[in-house]
Write an enzyme that holds these catalytic residues in place. Structure first.
Site: not given
Lengths: 151, 415
Positions: B235, B373
């Site tokens: 990320k 999520c």
């Protein structure tokens, strides 16, 4: 844009915004829950089955336009049909949305369900179109487990 | 609202930066890719790709093994990344930097090796209402095993943690507090200073999930003072398969290993094994060597641009995006916290996020649709899903404008 117009045809938009046969069946003989964990789509199907054929059907749930229209059109398509007839119909429908059937759906007697042929250009949306069918088949078998589009 | 940028951009040139990312030149069905799913994973700069390629082609060997030159050099490059990470997050000691597979494994490591042996029946683990599943499920699992209680600090309707209520959740039974630095679903930046101060006043250690913070903010372990800080390489412009657990040395030393195997031992007999020192005690087996080298290159790349430049450019982009999106009828931004990072979630009345994302995809615009999520966050806002656009410093105002045009197309199709 044309692919999008083909996916989101007026009939699909109409059924997604005004789904038919929504609700519960008081005297359901069969029931199943469906869930697509990937996108969170949920559907519950109640059936009244008599003498091997479907007399009535209702659904509840939330999902995208494709999944809502799919379950709405399904409820109209399967009344009066037997489990075997439904399995055959789902096979044809599945071929249609996955592009296995190159012909347009009409030749396969899919009727209004042929409106989903645009889905084949959107492989990520096949599960949206088929969740309700998996749930219907689970309901016919009265499976307790939540139905998914995964085998 | 967001925090005003401290300085206007002077040296940051997004056109130039974009040339560093080969994937940004991709065409999706003939349309330029507009990549707005950076919260899920970022694209990689050539510097990272080249560092990994060069390692595999000309410098490859296993680490911590051979006495031969190739292995020695591989070990050196691998270990250099540990120093780079240490400097990047201002850790006190390179031994406090543990390589893991990613944030998820990092949290599991802390849950298993730190929290599990310290939890007794009736104890409490404290998390917050806006955690990613990775910072919920590992805690649920050990709480179930130990008959401990998982408690949740609530948030308000703007997606801001109710820190004023935190004291009532911090009890003499709380064994650890686990909190996201930046919410992956809402973009909220949590006030870690206050949270950590309150927890430490009660002697409660704090784990921070930094996955969504490290790519965007200056992160300083000395300033934060947290006990554990966990994040992922992929990320922050590095490769997949590697992430970091930062832990305070004295805590890591007191912990048992997470996994057993090679590299994490100093001697093994069938009767007894002596564990290796930090950080190797927690690094069983051959690590992700090329990935570590790629992560090192990503850190060099970010530092060459400067996290302050990145942060202020992204804040300007976010302000522009929120201003434009707020003009769209029926669009509702989910999460209105005052302090925010480069993520925004939204819904449109009567149109499901998946339909929105499919239509945007046909315009070459990559956004995420779903629960991210973070199902409890969706439940809190009573929505099944959102569309999430998450920004990077390589995104442009024109890309935001393309997103806005795409959304108008959605409105048009759905009439």
């Amino acid at each position: 844009m044309s692919e999008l117009r083909e996916l989101y045809q007026d009939m699909i938009l109409d059924h997604s915004q005004h789904p038919r046969n929504r609700g519960k069946l008081e005297k359901a003989t069969h029931h199943a829950d469906g869930f697509n964990p990937l996108c969170g789509d949920k559907v519950k199907i109640d059936l009244m089955v008599d003498n091997g054929t479907i007399k009535d059907i209702r659904f509840e749930g939330s999902g995208c336009a494709i999944s809502t229209a799919s379950v709405s059109l399904l409820t109209e398509a399967i009344k009066g049909k037997s489990e075997r007839e439904i399995e055959i119909l789902f096979g044809k429908f599945h071929d249609l949305v996955t592009g296995k059937n190159e012909n347009s759906g009409e030749s396969d007697n899919l009727g209004k369900l042929a409106v989903f042929q645009g889905v084949r250009e959107f492989p990520m949306r096949v599960k949206c179109a088929t969740l309700s069918w998996h749930t219907l088949l689970a309901a016919l078998k009265n499976e307790k487990k939540v139905a998914t589009t995964e085998k | 609202m967001l925090m005003p940028a401290k300085n206007p951009i002077t040296s940051f040139d997004v056109r130039k930066v974009r040339k560093d990312f080969p994937a940004l030149e991709l065409l999706i069905r003939g349309k330029p890719l507009v990549y707005l799913d950076n919260g899920a994973s970022t694209q990689k700069p050539s510097a990272v790709l080249e560092a990994m390629d060069d390692f595999y082609r000309s410098r490859y060997a296993n680490v911590h093994r051979g006495v031969y030159e190739l292995s020695e050099k591989a070990t050196q490059s691998f270990e250099e990344t540990r120093d780079k990470v240490k400097n990047f997050i201002h850790a006190g000691d390179r031994k406090e930097i543990i390589f893991v597979r990613g944030t998820t494994e990092g949290i599991n490591l802390v849950a298993h090796s730190f929290a599990r042996p310290r939890l007794q029946e009736g104890d409490e683990v404290l998390i917050t209402a806006m955690e990613h599943h990775a910072n919920i499920v590992p805690w649920q699992m050990i709480c179930a095993e130990k008959k401990a209680r998982l408690r949740v600090v609530p948030m308000d309707a703007t997606g801001t943690l109710m820190v004023d209520h935190l004291d009532s959740y911090l009890t003499d039974k709380t064994r650890i507090l686990c909190v996201a630095h930046v919410s992956n679903a809402l973009g909220t930046i949590n006030p870690l200073e206050t949270i950590i101060h309150k927890a430490h006043r009660m002697g409660i250690p704090v784990l921070v999930d930094g996955a969504q913070a490290v790519p965007h903010l200056l992160v300083d372990m000395q300033e934060l003072g947290c006990d554990f800080y966990v994040f992922s390489s992929h990320k922050m412009y590095g490769p997949t398969g590697i992430g970091i657990v930062y832990g305070k040395k004295e805590l890591l030393e007191a912990m048992s290993p997470y996994q057993g195997g090679g590299d994490m031992i100093s001697s093994v007999t069938f009767e007894k094994t002596t564990y290796n020192d930090l950080p190797y005690k927690f690094e069983a087996g051959t690590p992700a060597i090329a990935e570590a080298i790629g992560l090192g290159a990503a850190i060099d790349y970010l530092q060459a641009i400067g996290m302050e430049s990145i942060n202020s450019f992204e804040n300007e982009l976010l302000a522009h995006a929120r201003e434009e999106l707020n003009k769209i009828p029926k669009l509702k931004l989910i999460g209105e916290a005052f302090c925010r990072s480069s993520i925004f979630s939204f819904t449109i009345d009567g149109i499901h996020p998946h339909d929105i994302a499919s239509i945007l995809d046909r315009e070459g615009i990559a956004v995420r649709a779903g629960h991210h999520c973070a199902q409890p966050v969706m439940d809190f806002f009573k929505i099944p899903a959102t569309v999430r656009a998450s920004l990077s410093f390589y995104n442009t105002r024109e890309e935001i404008d393309a997103l806005v045009r795409g959304i108008y197309k959605v409105l048009d199709i759905f009439g």
